[in-house]
Design an enzyme around this catalytic site. Structure first.
Site, short mmCIF file in Angstrom:
data_model
loop_
_atom_site.label_atom_id
_atom_site.label_comp_id
_atom_site.label_asym_id
_atom_site.label_seq_id
_atom_site.Cartn_x
_atom_site.Cartn_y
_atom_site.Cartn_z
N ARG A 1 0.86 -1.18 0.00
CA ARG A 1 0.00 0.00 0.00
C ARG A 1 0.89 1.24 0.00
O ARG A 1 1.71 1.41 0.90
CB ARG A 1 -0.90 -0.01 1.26
N HIS B 1 -3.08 11.00 1.10
CA HIS B 1 -2.49 10.77 2.41
C HIS B 1 -1.88 12.12 2.85
O HIS B 1 -0.67 12.25 3.03
CB HIS B 1 -1.45 9.65 2.34
N GLU C 1 -7.27 8.38 6.72
CA GLU C 1 -7.47 9.03 8.01
C GLU C 1 -7.98 10.47 7.88
O GLU C 1 -7.29 11.42 8.30
CB GLU C 1 -6.17 9.01 8.83
N ASN D 1 -6.98 1.87 10.26
CA ASN D 1 -5.64 2.03 10.83
C ASN D 1 -5.79 2.02 12.33
O ASN D 1 -6.58 2.80 12.87
CB ASN D 1 -5.00 3.35 10.40
N TYR E 1 -3.71 1.73 16.19
CA TYR E 1 -2.44 1.71 16.93
C TYR E 1 -2.64 1.55 18.43
O TYR E 1 -1.92 0.83 19.09
CB TYR E 1 -1.68 3.03 16.67
N GLU F 1 -3.19 -0.19 8.34
CA GLU F 1 -1.97 0.21 9.06
C GLU F 1 -2.03 -0.33 10.48
O GLU F 1 -3.08 -0.27 11.13
CB GLU F 1 -1.85 1.74 9.20
#
Ligand code: IFM
Length: 458
Positions: A78, A122, A167, A295, A297, A366
């Site tokens: 990606r 992005h 995002e 994504n 985290y 991600e």
């Protein structure tokens, strides 16, 4: 013998990057300025005054980086296309040299047996569009759809998977809310307008991509798993406001074709003035998708708090009466994010519950961790903590699949150490260590671990 988590046979393992974070060559072959070129030059905006001028020099070294991906054994890569490389001012005909670069990358990947997955946006908005209002301005959504057409007309015959935006929460709330990201604005209503226009841009580009032949079209959201600090009603209400800003503002329009009722308690009327929302917009935004990119985290534990800014007229859109309390019991990564992989499982299962059949298949687009990587005396980078992080999150994904959530793939963030936005080059997320002085690439232990995990399946 490694004990790897197990996944369905067609599960896609990948790695991800983004244009501004790795390419460099910001002044070459007709590329225009982006908002990040401008923002990085603002004193104090980026740690150490770092810029994207050279980054990982991927623009010149993409063949070496594709060779690394091949060695890693990923099925998909990606990467993002830089809008100002393709359309230097964000409008008008394509800069052929820009499209040629991405065509070389796509063809190189296909030759290496790797499926390209392209993100169109992005965060590197052409500076010329920002000067006309940027995402505050509705016209930017139409400009984005035109740009999407230019890229897709050239590449959709060879790129199966397309991500419209990465995002958008960051673009709207960090870009126009708290100003930590480009263009560095701190605003109220305009930041919410930016959120809406990003969604409209996404929706307008979906049919454009399909007409050009894209097989899978989706959007990537950085969804949060929000936990109230206590069971007190005030904290629970604060958690709903956090969830509204981070998740529901995006997922409700996309999957239910409406804005969430909880926005009334999140933004006061003064900020929420909805003149920027036009009739028909929600139909555009809720165009059916082939997948949702997530994504993930770290989770957020939040409690009730007063407004940070007492003057309602000076309030920014991210001032929603909640504050993070952290997770003192958890390990924290080098960016200070608590590590809590089980929360990824909970997020995936709760999304499945909330949206049912309206939730398309999911890709983790991600996931990864920043660690204080330093080459050891043997020249290798021993990043055991990153391996534990990835292992924990992959197990969370496997558990969500076992619980019935349709997750089709997982992309590690990131292939390379790179420009970590306001942190500059001080934070390293890569499977591959980059020595920025020489541009030498050193695969870390996590690279070898991920490679073994992938190859154990084939
Ligand atoms: O580096 C970023 C990426 O650009 C977007 N998602 C989060 C990553 C780590 O902060």
């Amino acid at each position: 013998m490694n004990d790897f988590p197990s996944f369905p046979p067609r599960f896609v393992f990948g790695a991800a990057t983004a244009a501004f974070q790795i390419e460099g060559a910001t002044g070459e072959d007709g590329r225009g300025l982006s908002i990040w070129d401008t923002f990085a030059r603002r004193p104090g905006a980026v740690l150490g005054g770092d810029t994207g001028d050279v980054a990982c020099d991927h623009y010149h070294r993409y063949r070496d980086d594709i060779a690394l991906l091949k060695e890693l054994g990923v099925r998909s890569y990606r990467f993002s296309v830089s809008w100002p490389r393709v359309q230097p001012t964000g409008a008008g005909p394509a800069n052929t040299a820009g499209l040629d670069f991405y065509e070389r990358v796509v063809d190189g990947l296909l030759e290496a047996g790797i499926e390209p997955a392209v993100t169109l946006y992005h965060w590197d908005l052409p500076q010329a569009l920002e000067e006309q209002g940027g995402w505050r301005h509705r016209d930017t959504a139409y400009r984005f759809a035109d740009y999407a057409r230019l890229v897709a007309d050239r590449l959709a015959d060879r790129v199966p998977r397309w991500i419209t935006l990465n995002e958008p929460w960051c673009s709207a709330f960090l870009g126009y809310g708290n100003g930590l990201h480009a263009p560095g604005a701190r605003e109220g209503t305009p930041a919410l307008a930016a959120a809406h226009h990003l969604l409209v841009a996404h929706g307008l580009s979906v049919p454009v991509l399909r007409e050009a032949g894209a097989r899978e079209v989706g959007i990537t959201l950085n969804l949060d798993h929000v936990v109230p600090a206590t069971g007190a009603p005030d904290d629970v209400a604060a958690a709903l406001r956090a969830e509204t800003q981070r998740n529901l503002l995006w997922t409700e329009p996309l999957f239910k074709g409406r804005y969430p009722d909880s926005e009334d308690d999140t933004w006061e009327e003064l900020i929420r003035r909805q003149l920027f929302r036009r009739s028909g917009d929600l139909d555009i935004i809720s165009a059916p998708l082939d997948f949702l990119g997530i994504n993930y985290y770290t989770p957020s534990v939040v409690r009730n708090a007063p407004h940070r800014e007492p003057d309602p007229l000076a309030r920014t859109a991210d001032d929603n009466r909640f504050e993070g309390v952290g997770m003192p019991e958890a390990r924290h990564t080098a960016v200070g994010w608590p590590v809590a992989p089980h929360t990824l499982h909970e997020l995936l299962v709760s999304l499945g519950r909330r949206y049912g059949d309206a939730l398309p298949p999911v890709y983790l687009t991600e996931n990864g961790s920043a660690e204080d990587d330093v080459p050891a005396s043997d020249g290798a980078v021993h990043d055991a903590e990153r391996i534990a992080y990835l292992d924990g999150h992959l197990r969370a994904v496997a558990a969500a699949i076992a619980d019935g959530v349709d997750v089709r793939g997982y992309y590690v963030w990131s292939l390379l150490d790179n420009f970590e936005w306001a942190y500059g080059y001080s934070k390293r997320f890569g499977l591959v260590y980059v020595d920025y002085a020489t541009q030498r690439r050193v695969p870390k232990d996590s690279f070898h671990w991920y490679r073994a995990l992938i190859s154990a399946r084939t």
